[in-house]
Design an enzyme around this catalytic site. Structure first.
Site, PDB file in Angstrom:
ATOM      1  CG  ASN A 121      18.619   6.655 -15.078  1.00 52.36           C
ATOM      2  OD1 ASN A 121      18.884   6.890 -13.891  1.00 52.36           O
ATOM      3  ND2 ASN A 121      19.517   6.798 -16.051  1.00 52.36           N
ATOM      4  CG  PHE A 125      24.160   7.632  -6.952  1.00 53.71           C
ATOM      5  CD1 PHE A 125      24.207   7.336  -8.304  1.00 53.71           C
ATOM      6  CD2 PHE A 125      25.065   8.556  -6.447  1.00 53.71           C
ATOM      7  CE1 PHE A 125      25.131   7.951  -9.148  1.00 53.71           C
ATOM      8  CE2 PHE A 125      25.996   9.174  -7.276  1.00 53.71           C
ATOM      9  CZ  PHE A 125      26.018   8.871  -8.628  1.00 53.71           C
ATOM     10  CB  SER A 194      24.947  10.534 -11.654  1.00 55.35           C
ATOM     11  OG  SER A 194      24.356   9.392 -12.112  1.00 55.35           O
ATOM     12  CG  ASN A 196      19.279  10.902 -12.366  1.00 57.38           C
ATOM     13  OD1 ASN A 196      18.583  11.764 -12.899  1.00 57.38           O
ATOM     14  ND2 ASN A 196      19.744   9.845 -13.010  1.00 57.38           N
ATOM     15  CB  THR A 197      23.327  12.663  -6.981  1.00 57.87           C
ATOM     16  OG1 THR A 197      23.009  11.279  -6.947  1.00 57.87           O
ATOM     17  CG2 THR A 197      23.769  13.130  -5.603  1.00 57.87           C
ATOM     18  CE  LYS A 232      29.351   6.538 -16.779  1.00 54.89           C
ATOM     19  NZ  LYS A 232      28.565   5.341 -16.498  1.00 54.89           N
ATOM     20  CG  ASN A 261      26.705   9.147 -16.232  1.00 57.92           C
ATOM     21  OD1 ASN A 261      25.618   8.596 -16.412  1.00 57.92           O
ATOM     22  ND2 ASN A 261      27.353   9.096 -15.087  1.00 57.92           N
TER      23      ASN A 261
END
Ligand SMILES: Cc1cc2nc3c(=O)[nH]c(=O)nc-3n(C[C@H](O)[C@H](O)[C@H](O)COP(=O)(O)O)c2cc1C
Length: 358
Positions: A121, A125, A194, A196-197, A232, A261
């Site tokens: 994925n 966010f 994460s 993805n940021t 996390k 994560n």
């Protein structure tokens, strides 16, 4: 009842024909509709809820009805709490929540790799923003205020920063989310892991974490009953970075760690999935191929911290064997995400049949 539990393999076949993100919303909204009808809700709850009597787990001064939770990113907006409660989850981590609502990355951004029981994925966010989510959680809390501890679902608030916020100001976003959600969640998770940021994972360096956690702790200490604040982490951290985090645990008295994560690595994929993952491009890999890496990071950090702080294990959990392996390493609670997609709504009940309760 048996029929209800067995139906998922048929439903999954149909859902897997759809785009993965669409399938997520369709299935959760169908479940929401079914749960809006009282007798059906009772039937679903009876079919999927584990027998909780011996599963209560005490951690952070909270009583979790069982040790199996839903990892962050599944119910980002706190929209499906009643439905997830019917499926037996002991806790749900909502979010990642950011101060301002944001749309996330361009679609498609969620992909299945069924040959490997995995997902990739790059959601970025996407969420309704802290104010809308706070309203929903307030309503939920009000409706559930008479449910005794140990029977009520525990809500974790996973918080992050907006994409447009530069890293040097990231602490302000975490502070906003923390203060806004303080009254409506049971524990917090600071998500700096994460993939993805852009630039987010750089916040895992010691100085950035010190800044974010000292600000949150100062806010937390103003309350007569402070809330647990966890960190996390990514499974891709080098040994030195893990060492930094372990020493940070002592310096700032972290309340716990969620490990881990998704990974940016593409190790442990079969030939079919490797080819597909090249087409898919960037994103975090989760599910079975993450299992080994998540285990290693969890084990290393537990050893480095001398098993002195609570751990919530996430990454590649499908069965009670997976959960027990993490619990035997020292984890206190476990969370599922990808396993829920592949195993279906019976996953909590199945894991709880043979889970070790601390
Ligand atoms: C589609 C998707 C979205 C996710 N979104 C978030 C998120 O917003 N915040 C977060 O901390 N983790 C997020 N995660 C990571 C999960 O919470 C979990 O840590 C990870 O997927 C590993 O567990 P699993 O192998 O059981 O999926 C997301 C995972 C997936 C698959």
């Amino acid at each position: 009842m048996f029929y209800l539990r067995d139906m998922y393999s048929q439903i999954r076949r149909m859902l897997f024909m759809l785009d993965a993100e669409k399938a997520h919303y369709i299935s959760m909204n169908l479940l929401k509709f079914a749960c809006s009808i009282y007798p059906i809700r009772m039937l679903i709850r009876k079919a999927y809820s584990p027998d909780n009597t011996h599963l209560n787990t005490k951690l952070f001064g909270l009583t979790f009805k069982n040790p199996v939770g839903l990892a962050a990113g599944f119910d980002k907006n706190a929209s499906y709490l009643r439905e997830l409660e019917c499926l037996g989850f002991g806790h749900v981590e909502i979010g990642t929540v950011t101060p301002i609502p944001q749309a996330g990355n361009e679609k498609p951004r969620l992909f299945r790799l069924p040959a490997d029981k995995a997902l990739i994925n790059r959601m970025g966010f996407n969420n309704d923003g802290v104010q809308a989510i706070k309203r929903r959680l307030k309503e939920w809390k009000e409706k559930n205020k008479d449910i005794p501890s140990g029977e009520r679902i525990i809500i974790g608030g996973n918080i992050g920063k907006n994409k447009i916020t530069p890293n040097e100001d990231a602490w302000k976003d975490y502070e906003i989310c923390f203060n806004e959600l303080f009254d409506v969640v049971d524990y917090f998770v600071v998500n700096v892991s994460s993939p993805n940021t852009p630039g987010l994972r750089a916040l895992q360096d010691k100085d950035s974490l010190l800044k974010i956690f000292s600000v949150l702790k100062a806010n937390n200490d103003k309350h007569p009953h402070p809330k647990p604040i966890l960190l996390k982490i990514a499974p891709d951290l080098e040994l030195e970075q893990l060492q930094d985090i372990a020493s940070l645990c002592n310096e700032i008295k972290l309340d716990g760690i969620v490990s881990s994560n998704t990974t940016i690595s593409r190790e442990n994929l079969s030939h079919v999935s490797t080819q597909k993952s090249h087409q898919i491009g960037a994103g975090g890999l989760s599910g079975a191929p993450l299992k080994e890496k998540a285990d290693q990071v969890l084990n290393t950090l537990i050893e480095m911290t001398g098993n002195n702080i609570p751990f919530i294990a996430s990454g590649g959990i499908f069965t009670s064997d997976d959960a027990n392996r993490k619990i035997n390493m020292g984890a206190d609670l476990v969370q599922v995400w990808t396993g829920f997609i592949y195993e279906g709504p019976g996953i909590v009940k199945n894991i709880c049949k043979n889970i070790i309760v601390k």
